[in-house]
Each structure stands twice: as structure tokens, then as C-alpha cells.
Scaffold this motif. Structure first.
Motif, PDB file in Angstrom:
ATOM      1  N   VAL A 269       0.842  -1.191   0.000  1.00  0.00           N
ATOM      2  CA  VAL A 269       0.000   0.000   0.000  1.00  0.00           C
ATOM      3  C   VAL A 269       0.880   1.245   0.000  1.00  0.00           C
ATOM      4  O   VAL A 269       0.644   2.198  -0.760  1.00  0.00           O
ATOM      5  CB  VAL A 269      -0.956   0.007   1.212  1.00  0.00           C
ATOM      6  N   LEU A 270       1.909   1.237   0.820  1.00  0.00           N
ATOM      7  CA  LEU A 270       2.836   2.368   0.898  1.00  0.00           C
ATOM      8  C   LEU A 270       3.548   2.568  -0.445  1.00  0.00           C
ATOM      9  O   LEU A 270       3.673   3.695  -0.925  1.00  0.00           O
ATOM     10  CB  LEU A 270       3.846   2.121   2.022  1.00  0.00           C
ATOM     11  N   ALA A 271       3.977   1.485  -1.083  1.00  0.00           N
ATOM     12  CA  ALA A 271       4.646   1.583  -2.391  1.00  0.00           C
ATOM     13  C   ALA A 271       3.713   2.204  -3.426  1.00  0.00           C
ATOM     14  O   ALA A 271       4.135   3.039  -4.233  1.00  0.00           O
ATOM     15  CB  ALA A 271       5.122   0.208  -2.844  1.00  0.00           C
ATOM     16  N   ALA A 272       2.451   1.814  -3.404  1.00  0.00           N
ATOM     17  CA  ALA A 272       1.482   2.369  -4.358  1.00  0.00           C
ATOM     18  C   ALA A 272       1.286   3.862  -4.121  1.00  0.00           C
ATOM     19  O   ALA A 272       1.187   4.644  -5.074  1.00  0.00           O
ATOM     20  CB  ALA A 272       0.153   1.627  -4.254  1.00  0.00           C
ATOM     21  N   ARG A 273       1.245   4.282  -2.864  1.00  0.00           N
ATOM     22  CA  ARG A 273       1.076   5.712  -2.554  1.00  0.00           C
ATOM     23  C   ARG A 273       2.279   6.522  -3.030  1.00  0.00           C
ATOM     24  O   ARG A 273       2.131   7.597  -3.609  1.00  0.00           O
ATOM     25  CB  ARG A 273       0.874   5.905  -1.050  1.00  0.00           C
ATOM     26  N   VAL A 274       3.485   6.003  -2.763  1.00  0.00           N
ATOM     27  CA  VAL A 274       4.703   6.709  -3.184  1.00  0.00           C
ATOM     28  C   VAL A 274       4.781   6.757  -4.707  1.00  0.00           C
ATOM     29  O   VAL A 274       5.073   7.802  -5.293  1.00  0.00           O
ATOM     30  CB  VAL A 274       5.960   6.045  -2.579  1.00  0.00           C
ATOM     31  N   ASP A 275       4.499   5.640  -5.357  1.00  0.00           N
ATOM     32  CA  ASP A 275       4.544   5.590  -6.817  1.00  0.00           C
ATOM     33  C   ASP A 275       3.568   6.602  -7.422  1.00  0.00           C
ATOM     34  O   ASP A 275       3.911   7.329  -8.360  1.00  0.00           O
ATOM     35  CB  ASP A 275       4.228   4.174  -7.302  1.00  0.00           C
ATOM     36  N   ARG A 276       2.362   6.663  -6.888  1.00  0.00           N
ATOM     37  CA  ARG A 276       1.349   7.612  -7.382  1.00  0.00           C
ATOM     38  C   ARG A 276       1.827   9.062  -7.194  1.00  0.00           C
ATOM     39  O   ARG A 276       1.685   9.893  -8.088  1.00  0.00           O
ATOM     40  CB  ARG A 276       0.027   7.366  -6.658  1.00  0.00           C
ATOM     41  N   LEU A 277       2.440   9.351  -6.061  1.00  0.00           N
ATOM     42  CA  LEU A 277       2.938  10.698  -5.782  1.00  0.00           C
ATOM     43  C   LEU A 277       4.073  11.069  -6.749  1.00  0.00           C
ATOM     44  O   LEU A 277       4.089  12.167  -7.305  1.00  0.00           O
ATOM     45  CB  LEU A 277       3.426  10.782  -4.332  1.00  0.00           C
ATOM     46  N   LEU A 278       5.003  10.139  -6.976  1.00  0.00           N
ATOM     47  CA  LEU A 278       6.121  10.423  -7.874  1.00  0.00           C
ATOM     48  C   LEU A 278       5.656  10.561  -9.321  1.00  0.00           C
ATOM     49  O   LEU A 278       6.184  11.386 -10.070  1.00  0.00           O
ATOM     50  CB  LEU A 278       7.197   9.341  -7.751  1.00  0.00           C
ATOM     51  N   HIS A 279       4.662   9.778  -9.700  1.00  0.00           N
ATOM     52  CA  HIS A 279       4.124   9.905 -11.053  1.00  0.00           C
ATOM     53  C   HIS A 279       3.443  11.271 -11.227  1.00  0.00           C
ATOM     54  O   HIS A 279       3.570  11.915 -12.269  1.00  0.00           O
ATOM     55  CB  HIS A 279       3.146   8.765 -11.365  1.00  0.00           C
ATOM     56  N   ALA A 280       2.727  11.719 -10.215  1.00  0.00           N
ATOM     57  CA  ALA A 280       2.086  13.036 -10.279  1.00  0.00           C
ATOM     58  C   ALA A 280       3.140  14.141 -10.372  1.00  0.00           C
ATOM     59  O   ALA A 280       2.941  15.134 -11.081  1.00  0.00           O
ATOM     60  CB  ALA A 280       1.200  13.253  -9.057  1.00  0.00           C
ATOM     61  N   TYR A 281       4.262  13.957  -9.706  1.00  0.00           N
ATOM     62  CA  TYR A 281       5.341  14.949  -9.731  1.00  0.00           C
ATOM     63  C   TYR A 281       6.025  14.991 -11.103  1.00  0.00           C
ATOM     64  O   TYR A 281       6.203  16.055 -11.683  1.00  0.00           O
ATOM     65  CB  TYR A 281       6.365  14.644  -8.631  1.00  0.00           C
ATOM     66  N   SER A 282       6.396  13.841 -11.633  1.00  0.00           N
ATOM     67  CA  SER A 282       7.209  13.821 -12.859  1.00  0.00           C
ATOM     68  C   SER A 282       6.414  13.588 -14.136  1.00  0.00           C
ATOM     69  O   SER A 282       6.940  13.805 -15.225  1.00  0.00           O
ATOM     70  CB  SER A 282       8.286  12.744 -12.755  1.00  0.00           C
ATOM     71  N   ARG A 283       5.170  13.120 -14.001  1.00  0.00           N
ATOM     72  CA  ARG A 283       4.325  12.773 -15.150  1.00  0.00           C
ATOM     73  C   ARG A 283       4.952  11.674 -16.012  1.00  0.00           C
ATOM     74  O   ARG A 283       4.627  11.523 -17.176  1.00  0.00           O
ATOM     75  CB  ARG A 283       4.034  13.996 -16.026  1.00  0.00           C
TER      76      ARG A 283
ATOM     77  N   THR B 235      11.351   3.345 -10.086  1.00  0.00           N
ATOM     78  CA  THR B 235      10.698   2.190  -9.486  1.00  0.00           C
ATOM     79  C   THR B 235      10.730   2.387  -7.983  1.00  0.00           C
ATOM     80  O   THR B 235      11.658   3.004  -7.442  1.00  0.00           O
ATOM     81  CB  THR B 235      11.395   0.866  -9.857  1.00  0.00           C
ATOM     82  N   VAL B 236       9.715   1.873  -7.339  1.00  0.00           N
ATOM     83  CA  VAL B 236       9.585   2.043  -5.891  1.00  0.00           C
ATOM     84  C   VAL B 236       9.490   0.668  -5.246  1.00  0.00           C
ATOM     85  O   VAL B 236       8.695  -0.169  -5.663  1.00  0.00           O
ATOM     86  CB  VAL B 236       8.320   2.870  -5.539  1.00  0.00           C
ATOM     87  N   GLU B 237      10.301   0.453  -4.238  1.00  0.00           N
ATOM     88  CA  GLU B 237      10.240  -0.772  -3.436  1.00  0.00           C
ATOM     89  C   GLU B 237      10.173  -0.357  -1.975  1.00  0.00           C
ATOM     90  O   GLU B 237      10.821   0.613  -1.569  1.00  0.00           O
ATOM     91  CB  GLU B 237      11.469  -1.638  -3.688  1.00  0.00           C
ATOM     92  N   VAL B 238       9.394  -1.110  -1.195  1.00  0.00           N
ATOM     93  CA  VAL B 238       9.243  -0.783   0.220  1.00  0.00           C
ATOM     94  C   VAL B 238       9.417  -2.054   1.042  1.00  0.00           C
ATOM     95  O   VAL B 238       8.853  -3.100   0.712  1.00  0.00           O
ATOM     96  CB  VAL B 238       7.858  -0.160   0.516  1.00  0.00           C
ATOM     97  N   ALA B 239      10.180  -1.944   2.101  1.00  0.00           N
ATOM     98  CA  ALA B 239      10.364  -3.049   3.054  1.00  0.00           C
ATOM     99  C   ALA B 239      10.386  -2.451   4.453  1.00  0.00           C
ATOM    100  O   ALA B 239      11.247  -1.618   4.764  1.00  0.00           O
ATOM    101  CB  ALA B 239      11.659  -3.809   2.768  1.00  0.00           C
ATOM    102  N   GLY B 240       9.428  -2.836   5.257  1.00  0.00           N
ATOM    103  CA  GLY B 240       9.370  -2.334   6.623  1.00  0.00           C
ATOM    104  C   GLY B 240       9.210  -0.827   6.716  1.00  0.00           C
ATOM    105  O   GLY B 240       9.702  -0.206   7.661  1.00  0.00           O
ATOM    106  N   GLY B 241       8.543  -0.227   5.744  1.00  0.00           N
ATOM    107  CA  GLY B 241       8.339   1.215   5.740  1.00  0.00           C
ATOM    108  C   GLY B 241       9.508   1.999   5.163  1.00  0.00           C
ATOM    109  O   GLY B 241       9.452   3.211   5.028  1.00  0.00           O
ATOM    110  N   ARG B 242      10.580   1.299   4.796  1.00  0.00           N
ATOM    111  CA  ARG B 242      11.744   1.948   4.184  1.00  0.00           C
ATOM    112  C   ARG B 242      11.569   1.927   2.672  1.00  0.00           C
ATOM    113  O   ARG B 242      11.437   0.871   2.078  1.00  0.00           O
ATOM    114  CB  ARG B 242      13.037   1.255   4.587  1.00  0.00           C
ATOM    115  N   VAL B 243      11.579   3.098   2.070  1.00  0.00           N
ATOM    116  CA  VAL B 243      11.292   3.257   0.651  1.00  0.00           C
ATOM    117  C   VAL B 243      12.588   3.404  -0.138  1.00  0.00           C
ATOM    118  O   VAL B 243      13.439   4.231   0.208  1.00  0.00           O
ATOM    119  CB  VAL B 243      10.402   4.497   0.403  1.00  0.00           C
TER     120      VAL B 243
END
Length: 193
Positions: free
Chosen positions: A127-141, A146-154
Motif C-alpha cells: 500500500v505504501l509503495a502504491a502511494r509513493v509511486d502515485r505521488l512520484l508519477h504526479a510529480y514527474s508525469r 521504481t519504488v520498493e518498500v520493506a518495513g516502511g523503508r522506501v
């Protein structure tokens, strides 16, 4: 984990005597796909969906019809002890959008929706990876990272234009609730020049 921990409550219900106009208003107001129909004591006797209400509202004006006249009485429910696997089986096997949860006396005590079940079956890091990915896509279009998350570390990997962009991306990622650390291209963001 069981249905008691997954379900939404208090549950919004209607009685067979409720008009379809009133039931429609409840569906619209709460954003539900269906409502459990209960007797005055709370025992489940049916379910009425938005489709049921829509068909009868259009076809006959819906003014005097009641939920009892349009509800489905072959309703599927689950006990408080149902596991997520059992709930998923009920959803998939019966193409349900919501599942009433009943106590030992058949009284509705909650409802599980598909999103409720997905919430408990989807790992938090995903869920966290999807949120970060969506935010970065909105920023850069673009989808250049690529986004990977483990234990809250992005970890954000991919090309950065310059040091300033690395700092912006790190700052954006830190705004997402649940992020406990950020690395850009394998380097902790705090170590970025």
C-alpha cells in the motif's frame, strides 16, 4: 484474524417495510452497494442492492414499493468467526460486493466489503509503495522511477536529473504517512549531497 476484526460497524440496515426511495437515499448517502434487510429484532431476512432499487425505481416510479417487495431473500452471510480465506471464498464464489456478518442468532452485527477484505489481505508495504509511486508519477508525469518498500523503508531507483531533483524526490517521499526511511538509487537520502 476473523470477520469480527475485518467488518464495518455499526451496520446500516433497512427493514422490509422501508420504501425503496428511503433505501436509495441511504445507499447514495453512505456510498454502499447494498443494504442488509432485517426484521425489527435485527435478524437478517434479505439484501437489497443498488441495482434492485434502480431497476424498480425506473420501471415503476418506485413511489409506493417497499424493500420487502424488491429484496433478494437468498442472501449469503458469514459468521463472526469466518476467516479472511472463508470471506474471500464467499466473495469470489458468489460474486458478492458486500457480505453481512451475523451472530449466532442470525442478527446482523456488521458488513464486510471487498475493500475491507482487500485492506487486510494487502501488505502495508504494498500500500505504501502504491502511494509513493502515485505521488512520484504526479510529480514527474513519467514512470522513470521504481519504488520498493520493506518495513516502511522506501527505495526509489531510476535516473535523477540532478542533486536538486534527488532532494525534491526524497522530500516528497517523506510526506507519505508510514515512510520511515528513504533511499535513492541505493543511497540513503540523508547521505545525498
Amino acid at each position: 484474524m476473523n470477520a469480527a476484526e475485518v467488518m464495518t460497524r455499526p451496520v446500516v440496515t433497512v427493514e422490509p417495510t422501508t420504501t425503496i426511495r428511503a433505501a436509495s437515499a441511504l445507499l447514495v448517502d453512505h456510498g454502499f452497494s447494498a443494504l442488509p434487510v432485517v426484521e425489527p429484532g435485527g435478524r437478517l431476512v434479505g439484501i437489497v442492492s443498488g441495482i434492485d432499487l434502480l431497476v424498480h425505481s425506473i420501471g415503476q416510479g418506485g413511489g409506493a414499493l417497499t424493500v420487502g417487495q424488491v429484496m433478494n431473500t437468498a442472501v449469503i452471510s458469514a459468521p463472526l468467526t469466518a476467516t479472511p480465506t472463508e470471506l474471500a471464498g464467499a466473495f469470489l464464489g458468489n460474486k458478492l460486493r458486500c457480505l453481512p456478518i451475523v451472530d449466532a442468532r442470525g442478527r446482523v452485527v456488521g458488513v464486510v466489503s471487498r475493500s475491507d477484505l482487500l485492506r487486510v489481505l494487502t501488505p502495508e508495504d504494498d500500500v505504501l509503495a502504491a502511494r509513493v509511486d502515485r505521488l512520484l508519477h504526479a510529480y514527474s508525469r513519467t514512470r522513470r522511477w521504481t519504488v520498493e518498500v520493506a518495513g516502511g523503508r522506501v527505495a526509489v531507483n531510476g535516473p535523477f536529473d540532478d542533486v536538486a531533483e534527488r532532494r525534491v524526490v526524497a522530500a516528497l517521499v517523506r510526506t507519505v504517512p508510514g515512510v520511515v526511511g528513504v533511499a535513492l538509487g541505493g543511497v540513503p537520502a540523508d547521505a545525498t549531497p
